[in-house]
Design a protein around this motif. Structure first.
Motif, short mmCIF file in Angstrom:
data_model
loop_
_atom_site.label_atom_id
_atom_site.label_comp_id
_atom_site.label_asym_id
_atom_site.label_seq_id
_atom_site.Cartn_x
_atom_site.Cartn_y
_atom_site.Cartn_z
N MET A 1 0.86 -1.16 0.00
CA MET A 1 0.00 0.00 0.00
C MET A 1 0.91 1.23 0.00
SD MET A 1 -2.79 1.20 2.86
CE MET A 1 -4.03 0.04 2.41
N ASN A 2 0.67 2.11 -0.95
CA ASN A 2 1.50 3.30 -1.02
C ASN A 2 0.95 4.37 -0.06
OD1 ASN A 2 -0.52 4.84 -2.28
ND2 ASN A 2 0.13 4.15 -4.33
N PRO A 3 1.71 5.40 0.23
CA PRO A 3 1.29 6.43 1.20
C PRO A 3 -0.01 7.13 0.80
CG PRO A 3 3.63 6.64 0.75
CD PRO A 3 3.09 5.61 -0.19
N PHE A 4 -0.24 7.35 -0.48
CA PHE A 4 -1.46 8.02 -0.92
C PHE A 4 -2.70 7.19 -0.57
CE2 PHE A 4 -4.72 8.82 -4.17
CZ PHE A 4 -4.97 10.15 -3.89
N GLU A 5 -2.65 5.88 -0.82
CA GLU A 5 -3.77 5.02 -0.49
C GLU A 5 -4.01 4.99 1.02
OE1 GLU A 5 -2.51 1.32 -2.12
OE2 GLU A 5 -3.35 1.72 -4.10
N MET A 6 -2.95 5.01 1.80
CA MET A 6 -3.08 5.00 3.25
C MET A 6 -3.78 6.27 3.75
SD MET A 6 -0.19 4.29 6.15
CE MET A 6 0.78 5.72 5.71
N VAL A 7 -3.40 7.44 3.18
CA VAL A 7 -4.03 8.70 3.57
C VAL A 7 -5.51 8.69 3.20
CG1 VAL A 7 -4.07 11.18 3.09
CG2 VAL A 7 -1.90 10.03 3.49
N LEU A 9 -7.44 6.08 2.88
CA LEU A 9 -8.10 5.14 3.77
C LEU A 9 -8.35 5.76 5.16
CD1 LEU A 9 -9.15 2.25 4.14
CD2 LEU A 9 -6.86 1.62 4.89
N ILE A 10 -7.37 6.47 5.70
CA ILE A 10 -7.53 7.12 7.00
C ILE A 10 -8.63 8.18 6.94
CG2 ILE A 10 -6.41 8.64 8.67
CD1 ILE A 10 -3.81 7.07 8.11
N VAL A 11 -8.64 8.99 5.90
CA VAL A 11 -9.66 10.02 5.74
C VAL A 11 -11.04 9.38 5.62
CG1 VAL A 11 -10.52 11.83 4.19
CG2 VAL A 11 -8.10 11.74 4.80
N ALA A 12 -11.14 8.28 4.90
CA ALA A 12 -12.43 7.59 4.74
C ALA A 12 -12.91 7.04 6.09
CB ALA A 12 -12.30 6.48 3.71
N VAL A 14 -12.16 8.12 9.12
CA VAL A 14 -12.55 9.24 9.98
C VAL A 14 -13.89 9.80 9.52
CG1 VAL A 14 -11.94 11.60 10.66
CG2 VAL A 14 -10.20 9.82 10.67
N GLY A 15 -14.09 9.92 8.23
CA GLY A 15 -15.35 10.44 7.71
C GLY A 15 -16.52 9.54 8.04
N ILE A 16 -16.35 8.25 7.84
CA ILE A 16 -17.42 7.30 8.14
C ILE A 16 -17.74 7.30 9.63
CG2 ILE A 16 -17.99 4.83 8.21
CD1 ILE A 16 -16.46 4.59 5.54
N SER A 17 -16.72 7.35 10.47
CA SER A 17 -16.99 7.35 11.92
C SER A 17 -17.70 8.62 12.36
CB SER A 17 -15.69 7.15 12.71
OG SER A 17 -14.85 8.27 12.54
N SER A 18 -17.36 9.76 11.76
CA SER A 18 -18.05 11.00 12.14
C SER A 18 -19.51 10.98 11.67
CB SER A 18 -17.33 12.22 11.60
OG SER A 18 -17.32 12.22 10.20
#
Length: 91
Positions: A1-7, A9-12, A14-18
């Protein structure tokens, strides 16, 4: 997994949890999650808090009655309480 995909995924995540928090009425207040609920649930919670406070006050009065006063009255009260306990167990 490259850094862009990781970022992404993290944003997704956080968005889903909010979105889920907003959906279920959870807000963050002073570092702690609090369930807000509907106005009816808030009214029920407030009523229950009032009942709990009333019961705490009544218990404080009963403790004062039992512990204060003369010793004979305290002993008679203990006997009455024990008689009620035995009567309840007999049922």
């Amino acid at each position: 997994m490259n850094p862009f995909e990781m970022v992404v995924l993290i944003v997704a995540i956080v968005g889903i949890s909010s979105v889920l928090k907003a959906r279920y009425g959870v807000v963050r207040h002073k570092g702690e999650d609090i369930y807000v609920g509907s106005p009816r649930e808030q009214a029920d919670a407030q009523r229950l808090r009032g009942e709990v406070q009333d019961l705490k006050d009544r218990i404080a009065v009963l403790e004062r009655i039992v512990t204060d006063g003369d010793r004979n009255r305290s002993i008679a009260l203990e006997r009455e309480i024990e008689a009620l306990r035995v009567e309840k167990e007999a049922r």
